[in-house]
Write a protein that holds these residues in place. Structure first.
Motif, PDB file in Angstrom:
ATOM      1  N   UNK A 124       0.827  -1.208   0.000  1.00 57.58           N
ATOM      2  CA  UNK A 124       0.000   0.000   0.000  1.00 57.58           C
ATOM      3  C   UNK A 124       0.858   1.253   0.000  1.00 57.58           C
ATOM      4  N   UNK A 125       1.922   1.241   0.790  1.00 59.74           N
ATOM      5  CA  UNK A 125       2.814   2.405   0.865  1.00 59.74           C
ATOM      6  C   UNK A 125       3.543   2.639  -0.446  1.00 59.74           C
ATOM      7  N   UNK A 126       3.717   1.584  -1.231  1.00 60.19           N
ATOM      8  CA  UNK A 126       4.412   1.678  -2.512  1.00 60.19           C
ATOM      9  C   UNK A 126       3.544   2.321  -3.588  1.00 60.19           C
ATOM     10  N   UNK A 127       2.249   2.463  -3.324  1.00 56.69           N
ATOM     11  CA  UNK A 127       1.351   3.129  -4.260  1.00 56.69           C
ATOM     12  C   UNK A 127       1.542   4.628  -4.155  1.00 56.69           C
ATOM     13  N   UNK A 129       0.964   8.648  -4.242  1.00 51.13           N
ATOM     14  CA  UNK A 129      -0.133   9.543  -3.869  1.00 51.13           C
ATOM     15  C   UNK A 129       0.036  10.890  -4.559  1.00 51.13           C
ATOM     16  N   UNK A 130       1.063  10.990  -5.408  1.00 50.39           N
ATOM     17  CA  UNK A 130       1.302  12.205  -6.185  1.00 50.39           C
ATOM     18  C   UNK A 130       1.254  11.851  -7.667  1.00 50.39           C
ATOM     19  N   UNK A 131       0.282  12.405  -8.391  1.00 49.57           N
ATOM     20  CA  UNK A 131       0.187  12.146  -9.819  1.00 49.57           C
ATOM     21  C   UNK A 131       1.450  12.628 -10.532  1.00 49.57           C
ATOM     22  N   UNK A 132       1.945  13.789 -10.148  1.00 46.45           N
ATOM     23  CA  UNK A 132       3.161  14.325 -10.754  1.00 46.45           C
ATOM     24  C   UNK A 132       4.335  13.368 -10.587  1.00 46.45           C
ATOM     25  N   UNK A 133       4.516  12.849  -9.384  1.00 40.22           N
ATOM     26  CA  UNK A 133       5.604  11.908  -9.136  1.00 40.22           C
ATOM     27  C   UNK A 133       5.429  10.626  -9.941  1.00 40.22           C
ATOM     28  N   UNK A 134       4.194  10.143 -10.020  1.00 43.89           N
ATOM     29  CA  UNK A 134       3.945   8.895 -10.747  1.00 43.89           C
ATOM     30  C   UNK A 134       4.207   9.056 -12.218  1.00 43.89           C
ATOM     31  N   UNK A 170      -9.760   2.197 -14.360  1.00 42.30           N
ATOM     32  CA  UNK A 170     -10.872   1.461 -13.755  1.00 42.30           C
ATOM     33  C   UNK A 170     -10.630  -0.035 -13.911  1.00 42.30           C
ATOM     34  N   UNK A 171     -10.810  -0.757 -12.797  1.00 46.80           N
ATOM     35  CA  UNK A 171     -10.529  -2.197 -12.743  1.00 46.80           C
ATOM     36  C   UNK A 171      -9.044  -2.486 -12.930  1.00 46.80           C
ATOM     37  N   UNK A 172      -8.183  -1.501 -12.612  1.00 45.81           N
ATOM     38  CA  UNK A 172      -6.744  -1.699 -12.709  1.00 45.81           C
ATOM     39  C   UNK A 172      -6.236  -2.736 -11.730  1.00 45.81           C
ATOM     40  N   UNK A 173      -5.039  -3.250 -12.006  1.00 46.35           N
ATOM     41  CA  UNK A 173      -4.521  -4.355 -11.210  1.00 46.35           C
ATOM     42  C   UNK A 173      -3.841  -3.940  -9.908  1.00 46.35           C
ATOM     43  N   UNK A 174      -3.565  -2.651  -9.738  1.00 49.87           N
ATOM     44  CA  UNK A 174      -2.864  -2.211  -8.529  1.00 49.87           C
ATOM     45  C   UNK A 174      -3.681  -2.550  -7.282  1.00 49.87           C
ATOM     46  N   UNK A 175      -3.063  -3.215  -6.342  1.00 49.39           N
ATOM     47  CA  UNK A 175      -3.740  -3.631  -5.119  1.00 49.39           C
ATOM     48  C   UNK A 175      -3.452  -2.630  -4.013  1.00 49.39           C
ATOM     49  N   UNK A 176      -4.500  -2.098  -3.402  1.00 48.40           N
ATOM     50  CA  UNK A 176      -4.344  -1.164  -2.293  1.00 48.40           C
ATOM     51  C   UNK A 176      -5.131  -1.704  -1.107  1.00 48.40           C
ATOM     52  N   UNK A 177      -4.406  -2.136  -0.080  1.00 41.65           N
ATOM     53  CA  UNK A 177      -5.052  -2.736   1.086  1.00 41.65           C
ATOM     54  C   UNK A 177      -5.562  -1.694   2.078  1.00 41.65           C
ATOM     55  N   UNK A 178      -4.876  -0.575   2.140  1.00 39.52           N
ATOM     56  CA  UNK A 178      -5.236   0.465   3.110  1.00 39.52           C
ATOM     57  C   UNK A 178      -5.423   1.796   2.382  1.00 39.52           C
ATOM     58  N   UNK A 179      -6.563   1.968   1.726  1.00 39.42           N
ATOM     59  CA  UNK A 179      -6.808   3.182   0.925  1.00 39.42           C
ATOM     60  C   UNK A 179      -7.191   4.388   1.784  1.00 39.42           C
ATOM     61  N   UNK A 180      -6.197   5.157   2.198  1.00 36.81           N
ATOM     62  CA  UNK A 180      -6.482   6.364   2.974  1.00 36.81           C
ATOM     63  C   UNK A 180      -6.906   7.482   2.024  1.00 36.81           C
ATOM     64  N   UNK A 181      -7.215   8.648   2.577  1.00 34.12           N
ATOM     65  CA  UNK A 181      -7.734   9.735   1.759  1.00 34.12           C
ATOM     66  C   UNK A 181      -6.714  10.223   0.741  1.00 34.12           C
ATOM     67  N   UNK A 182      -5.443  10.213   1.100  1.00 30.47           N
ATOM     68  CA  UNK A 182      -4.402  10.651   0.169  1.00 30.47           C
ATOM     69  C   UNK A 182      -4.419   9.786  -1.083  1.00 30.47           C
ATOM     70  N   UNK A 183      -4.564   8.490  -0.906  1.00 30.29           N
ATOM     71  CA  UNK A 183      -4.581   7.592  -2.056  1.00 30.29           C
ATOM     72  C   UNK A 183      -5.865   7.748  -2.856  1.00 30.29           C
ATOM     73  N   UNK A 185      -7.661  10.388  -3.226  1.00 35.89           N
ATOM     74  CA  UNK A 185      -7.553  11.629  -4.005  1.00 35.89           C
ATOM     75  C   UNK A 185      -6.643  11.423  -5.212  1.00 35.89           C
ATOM     76  N   UNK A 186      -5.541  10.743  -4.991  1.00 39.23           N
ATOM     77  CA  UNK A 186      -4.601  10.449  -6.084  1.00 39.23           C
ATOM     78  C   UNK A 186      -5.275   9.622  -7.171  1.00 39.23           C
ATOM     79  N   UNK A 187      -5.959   8.566  -6.769  1.00 39.79           N
ATOM     80  CA  UNK A 187      -6.571   7.663  -7.736  1.00 39.79           C
ATOM     81  C   UNK A 187      -7.635   8.387  -8.562  1.00 39.79           C
ATOM     82  N   UNK A 188      -8.395   9.242  -7.912  1.00 42.72           N
ATOM     83  CA  UNK A 188      -9.420  10.004  -8.628  1.00 42.72           C
ATOM     84  C   UNK A 188      -8.776  10.911  -9.686  1.00 42.72           C
ATOM     85  N   UNK A 189      -7.703  11.603  -9.301  1.00 43.49           N
ATOM     86  CA  UNK A 189      -7.018  12.495 -10.232  1.00 43.49           C
ATOM     87  C   UNK A 189      -6.353  11.716 -11.360  1.00 43.49           C
ATOM     88  N   UNK A 190      -5.724  10.591 -11.033  1.00 49.66           N
ATOM     89  CA  UNK A 190      -5.043   9.793 -12.048  1.00 49.66           C
ATOM     90  C   UNK A 190      -6.040   9.211 -13.041  1.00 49.66           C
TER      91      UNK A 190
END
Length: 220
Positions: A124-127, A129-134, A170-183, A185-190
């Motif tokens: 989860x931490x490896x996901x 949370x910054x679109x710019x960084x990703x 949508x339906x992407x393979x990335x697994x997020x076990x602990x989706x906090x608000x930062x993630x 927000x990131x996922x919505x923007x991405x």
């Protein structure tokens, strides 16, 4: 708040973090420090009762083998950890096994589950949370991955778009076990960006110029 053991922290900072000397494929020291910070944010926000020394070691080691073998760096990183003499003197064999497994599992996907809470935390931490960084990390990764093809910028961006779409669309393979608000927000923007390929391409070209992806400025 729990604390990381002083001798563990000193060892990691002096002997391990210093090995992330380059940003090959977007796996440099900035990424590692982000994963360390995010690991503890997740542990605290979700109230996880975990050994902080183990969380810290896992986050610090999780990409240590990337320079040796990018495609199999999870296993290589786990092997490096399991053979580390300092760690073996400070953790019992069961904890070494859990940490090694967590590192292998940090690439958990929809088809592959992490085997412990430690693996779920680092995954989860490896996901990002910054679109710019990703976007920057994706450019660096695809350029390095396809270096033998001598790719153009447009080709690198196309590879980046396909990879990020499969991972975070949508339906992407990335697994997020602990989706906090930062993630979230990131996922919505991405996902919004991935829905507009023209805008995505413009953003990637701008970033490629900012970081001088192909080193044109150095050649002048």
């Amino acid at each position: 708040m729990k604390m990381i053991s002083k001798h563990i922290k000193e060892y990691i900072e002096s002997e391990i973090l210093s090995q992330y000397s380059s940003n090959i494929g977007g796996h440099g020291i900035d990424h590692i420090k982000t994963v360390i910070t995010r690991s503890f944010e997740i542990v605290e926000e979700f109230g996880l009762d975990l050994d902080w020394d183990m969380v810290y070691v896992i986050a610090a080691f999780h990409d240590i083998g990337y320079k040796q073998d990018p495609d199999n760096h999870e296993q290589v990183s786990a092997d490096i950890l399991s053979k580390d003499s300092f760690l073996n003197q400070n953790f019992d064999s069961e904890k070494i096994k859990i940490m090694s497994e967590a590192i292998i599992d940090h690439r958990a996907s929809l088809e592959y589950e992490a085997r412990s809470k430690y693996g779920k935390v680092v995954s989860s931490a490896d996901r990002e949370i910054s679109v710019r960084n990703m976007l920057e990390r994706s450019l660096l990764f695809q350029k390095d991955k396809h270096i033998g093809e001598n790719p153009t910028l447009d080709q690198v961006i196309e590879y980046s778009f396909k990879k990020l779409s499969s991972k975070y669309g949508k339906n992407g393979y990335a697994k997020m076990y602990y989706p906090d608000q930062k993630y979230k927000d990131y996922l919505r923007e991405m996902q919004s960006l991935l829905s507009d390929k023209i805008l995505f391409t413009e953003r990637e070209k701008q970033i490629a110029q900012e970081i001088d992806l192909f080193g044109y400025q150095k050649k002048k």
